[in-house]
Design a protein around this motif. Structure first.
Motif, PDB file in Angstrom:
ATOM      1  N   ALA A 178      12.632  28.071  -5.729  1.00 29.30           N
ATOM      2  CA  ALA A 178      13.265  28.533  -6.967  1.00 29.30           C
ATOM      3  C   ALA A 178      14.776  28.313  -6.921  1.00 29.30           C
ATOM      4  N   SER A 179      15.371  28.445  -5.735  1.00 24.40           N
ATOM      5  CA  SER A 179      16.816  28.250  -5.627  1.00 24.40           C
ATOM      6  C   SER A 179      17.201  26.785  -5.818  1.00 24.40           C
ATOM      7  N   LEU A 180      16.251  25.860  -5.663  1.00 19.66           N
ATOM      8  CA  LEU A 180      16.544  24.458  -5.967  1.00 19.66           C
ATOM      9  C   LEU A 180      16.691  24.242  -7.474  1.00 19.66           C
ATOM     10  N   LEU A 181      16.092  25.133  -8.255  1.00 18.95           N
ATOM     11  CA  LEU A 181      16.207  25.038  -9.713  1.00 18.95           C
ATOM     12  C   LEU A 181      17.364  25.871 -10.255  1.00 18.95           C
TER      13      LEU A 181
ATOM     14  N   ILE B 234      10.975  16.662 -27.277  1.00 21.64           N
ATOM     15  CA  ILE B 234      10.393  16.416 -25.955  1.00 21.64           C
ATOM     16  C   ILE B 234      11.284  17.051 -24.892  1.00 21.64           C
ATOM     17  N   GLY B 235      12.584  16.958 -25.079  1.00 19.32           N
ATOM     18  CA  GLY B 235      13.504  17.579 -24.142  1.00 19.32           C
ATOM     19  C   GLY B 235      13.330  19.090 -24.083  1.00 19.32           C
ATOM     20  N   ARG B 236      13.101  19.699 -25.221  1.00 21.58           N
ATOM     21  CA  ARG B 236      12.868  21.149 -25.256  1.00 21.58           C
ATOM     22  C   ARG B 236      11.618  21.511 -24.468  1.00 21.58           C
ATOM     23  N   PHE B 237      10.566  20.703 -24.621  1.00 20.10           N
ATOM     24  CA  PHE B 237       9.327  20.983 -23.897  1.00 20.10           C
ATOM     25  C   PHE B 237       9.543  20.856 -22.386  1.00 20.10           C
ATOM     26  N   PHE B 238      10.224  19.798 -21.955  1.00 13.96           N
ATOM     27  CA  PHE B 238      10.448  19.613 -20.523  1.00 13.96           C
ATOM     28  C   PHE B 238      11.391  20.672 -19.952  1.00 13.96           C
ATOM     29  N   ARG B 239      12.410  21.040 -20.716  1.00 14.25           N
ATOM     30  CA  ARG B 239      13.312  22.091 -20.235  1.00 14.25           C
ATOM     31  C   ARG B 239      12.594  23.429 -20.150  1.00 14.25           C
ATOM     32  N   SER B 240      11.726  23.730 -21.125  1.00 16.98           N
ATOM     33  CA  SER B 240      10.945  24.966 -21.071  1.00 16.98           C
ATOM     34  C   SER B 240       9.987  24.950 -19.888  1.00 16.98           C
ATOM     35  N   SER B 241       9.405  23.787 -19.595  1.00 15.12           N
ATOM     36  CA  SER B 241       8.519  23.666 -18.435  1.00 15.12           C
ATOM     37  C   SER B 241       9.288  23.878 -17.138  1.00 15.12           C
ATOM     38  N   ASN B 242      10.520  23.403 -17.105  1.00 15.57           N
ATOM     39  CA  ASN B 242      11.362  23.593 -15.928  1.00 15.57           C
ATOM     40  C   ASN B 242      11.678  25.074 -15.715  1.00 15.57           C
ATOM     41  N   VAL B 243      12.001  25.765 -16.790  1.00 14.93           N
ATOM     42  CA  VAL B 243      12.272  27.205 -16.704  1.00 14.93           C
ATOM     43  C   VAL B 243      10.992  27.955 -16.325  1.00 14.93           C
ATOM     44  N   PHE B 244       9.858  27.518 -16.852  1.00 13.47           N
ATOM     45  CA  PHE B 244       8.575  28.116 -16.482  1.00 13.47           C
ATOM     46  C   PHE B 244       8.339  27.987 -14.978  1.00 13.47           C
TER      47      PHE B 244
ATOM     48  N   PHE C  82      20.134  16.076 -18.730  1.00 17.58           N
ATOM     49  CA  PHE C  82      19.334  14.874 -18.943  1.00 17.58           C
ATOM     50  C   PHE C  82      18.519  14.919 -20.228  1.00 17.58           C
ATOM     51  N   TRP C  83      17.837  16.052 -20.478  1.00 18.38           N
ATOM     52  CA  TRP C  83      16.884  16.118 -21.588  1.00 18.38           C
ATOM     53  C   TRP C  83      17.499  16.540 -22.911  1.00 18.38           C
ATOM     54  N   GLN C  84      18.659  17.133 -22.905  1.00 20.64           N
ATOM     55  CA  GLN C  84      19.328  17.586 -24.128  1.00 20.64           C
ATOM     56  C   GLN C  84      18.458  18.570 -24.907  1.00 20.64           C
ATOM     57  N   GLY C  85      18.425  18.481 -26.251  1.00 14.97           N
ATOM     58  CA  GLY C  85      17.738  19.504 -27.027  1.00 14.97           C
ATOM     59  C   GLY C  85      16.777  18.996 -28.077  1.00 14.97           C
ATOM     60  N   ARG C  86      16.316  17.763 -27.952  1.00 15.66           N
ATOM     61  CA  ARG C  86      15.321  17.284 -28.917  1.00 15.66           C
ATOM     62  C   ARG C  86      13.948  17.814 -28.544  1.00 15.66           C
TER      63      ARG C  86
ATOM     64  N   ALA D 261      21.500  28.927 -14.214  1.00 17.43           N
ATOM     65  CA  ALA D 261      21.901  27.569 -13.842  1.00 17.43           C
ATOM     66  C   ALA D 261      23.030  27.599 -12.819  1.00 17.43           C
ATOM     67  N   THR D 262      22.877  26.759 -11.814  1.00 18.25           N
ATOM     68  CA  THR D 262      23.928  26.539 -10.831  1.00 18.25           C
ATOM     69  C   THR D 262      24.401  25.094 -10.965  1.00 18.25           C
ATOM     70  N   ASP D 263      25.556  24.778 -10.367  1.00 12.66           N
ATOM     71  CA  ASP D 263      26.117  23.435 -10.523  1.00 12.66           C
ATOM     72  C   ASP D 263      25.216  22.354  -9.937  1.00 12.66           C
ATOM     73  N   SER D 264      24.522  22.660  -8.862  1.00 19.08           N
ATOM     74  CA  SER D 264      23.695  21.644  -8.206  1.00 19.08           C
ATOM     75  C   SER D 264      22.199  21.881  -8.413  1.00 19.08           C
ATOM     76  N   GLY D 265      21.833  22.803  -9.299  1.00 21.36           N
ATOM     77  CA  GLY D 265      20.427  23.140  -9.490  1.00 21.36           C
ATOM     78  C   GLY D 265      19.707  22.200 -10.437  1.00 21.36           C
ATOM     79  N   GLY D 266      18.389  22.232 -10.352  1.00 17.02           N
ATOM     80  CA  GLY D 266      17.552  21.377 -11.175  1.00 17.02           C
ATOM     81  C   GLY D 266      17.568  21.753 -12.641  1.00 17.02           C
ATOM     82  N   ILE D 267      17.784  23.029 -12.935  1.00 18.37           N
ATOM     83  CA  ILE D 267      17.827  23.449 -14.335  1.00 18.37           C
ATOM     84  C   ILE D 267      19.044  22.852 -15.033  1.00 18.37           C
ATOM     85  N   GLU D 268      20.167  22.836 -14.363  1.00 27.14           N
ATOM     86  CA  GLU D 268      21.368  22.240 -14.951  1.00 27.14           C
ATOM     87  C   GLU D 268      21.200  20.736 -15.123  1.00 27.14           C
ATOM     88  N   ALA D 269      20.599  20.087 -14.144  1.00 31.75           N
ATOM     89  CA  ALA D 269      20.369  18.640 -14.237  1.00 31.75           C
ATOM     90  C   ALA D 269      19.414  18.324 -15.388  1.00 31.75           C
ATOM     91  N   ALA D 270      18.365  19.121 -15.545  1.00 33.90           N
ATOM     92  CA  ALA D 270      17.415  18.902 -16.638  1.00 33.90           C
ATOM     93  C   ALA D 270      18.079  19.145 -17.983  1.00 33.90           C
TER      94      ALA D 270
END
Length: 130
Positions: free
Chosen positions: A88-91, A61-71, A55-59, A43-52
Motif C-alpha cells: 500500500a505504501s508503494l501507492l 477511462i482515466g477515471r476508471f483506472f484511477r478509481s481502480s488504483n485507489v481501490f 498519467f491518466w488525467q480525468g477522462r 498521494a506521495t511524490d513517489s507513489g503510484g497514485i500520484e503517477a496514475a
C-alpha cells in the motif's frame, strides 16, 4: 448436472453481464469524486497514485483506472501484516486516516463489479464444462 442447472447457470451469467454494467457509471461519476479526495490525502511524490493521476488525467477511462488504483490501495491497506502495508505504501501513505463514507463510495461499486465479473466467469465455466 441436469439441463435445468445448466440453463440456470446460463441465466445467472447473462444477468450478471448486465448487472455488472450498473456500477460503471457510479465509478466514473460519484465514486470518482471520492476517489479524487482520497488521492489528494494519500498521494506521495513517489507513489503510484500520484503517477496514475498524472498519467491518466480525468477522462472516462482515466477515471476508471484511477478509481481502480485507489481501490487497490484501500484493499491493501486494510489487510493486516507488514507485506500488505508495504504494498500500500508503494501507492500512497497507508497511515492517513480516511472517512468511511469516502472509502465506501470507492469500494462498494468496484466490489460489485468484480462480483458480477466473477459470476459471469463461473457461469461460463459451468456451462462449458458440460
Amino acid at each position: 448436472m441436469t439441463d435445468e442447472s445448466i440453463v440456470i447457470a446460463a441465466y445467472i451469467g447473462f444477468a450478471s453481464l448486465f448487472l455488472g454494467l450498473i456500477p460503471l457509471p457510479i465509478i466514473v461519476t460519484i465514486g470518482f469524486r471520492y476517489a479524487a479526495l482520497i488521492e489528494d490525502r494519500v498521494a506521495t511524490d513517489s507513489g503510484g497514485i500520484e503517477a496514475a493521476r498524472m498519467f491518466w488525467q480525468g477522462r472516462m477511462i482515466g477515471r476508471f483506472f484511477r478509481s481502480s488504483n485507489v481501490f487497490a490501495y484501500l484493499v491493501l491497506r486494510s489487510f493486516p501484516g507488514s507485506f500488505f502495508k508495504q504494498r500500500a505504501s508503494l501507492l500512497g501513505d497507508p497511515n492517513v486516516p480516511l472517512p468511511r463514507l469516502w472509502q465506501a463510495w470507492v469500494l462498494i461499486p468496484v466490489l460489485f463489479l468484480y462480483l458480477m465479473v466473477g459470476s459471469v466467469l463461473i457461469a461460463s465455466a459451468i456451462t462449458k464444462m458440460l
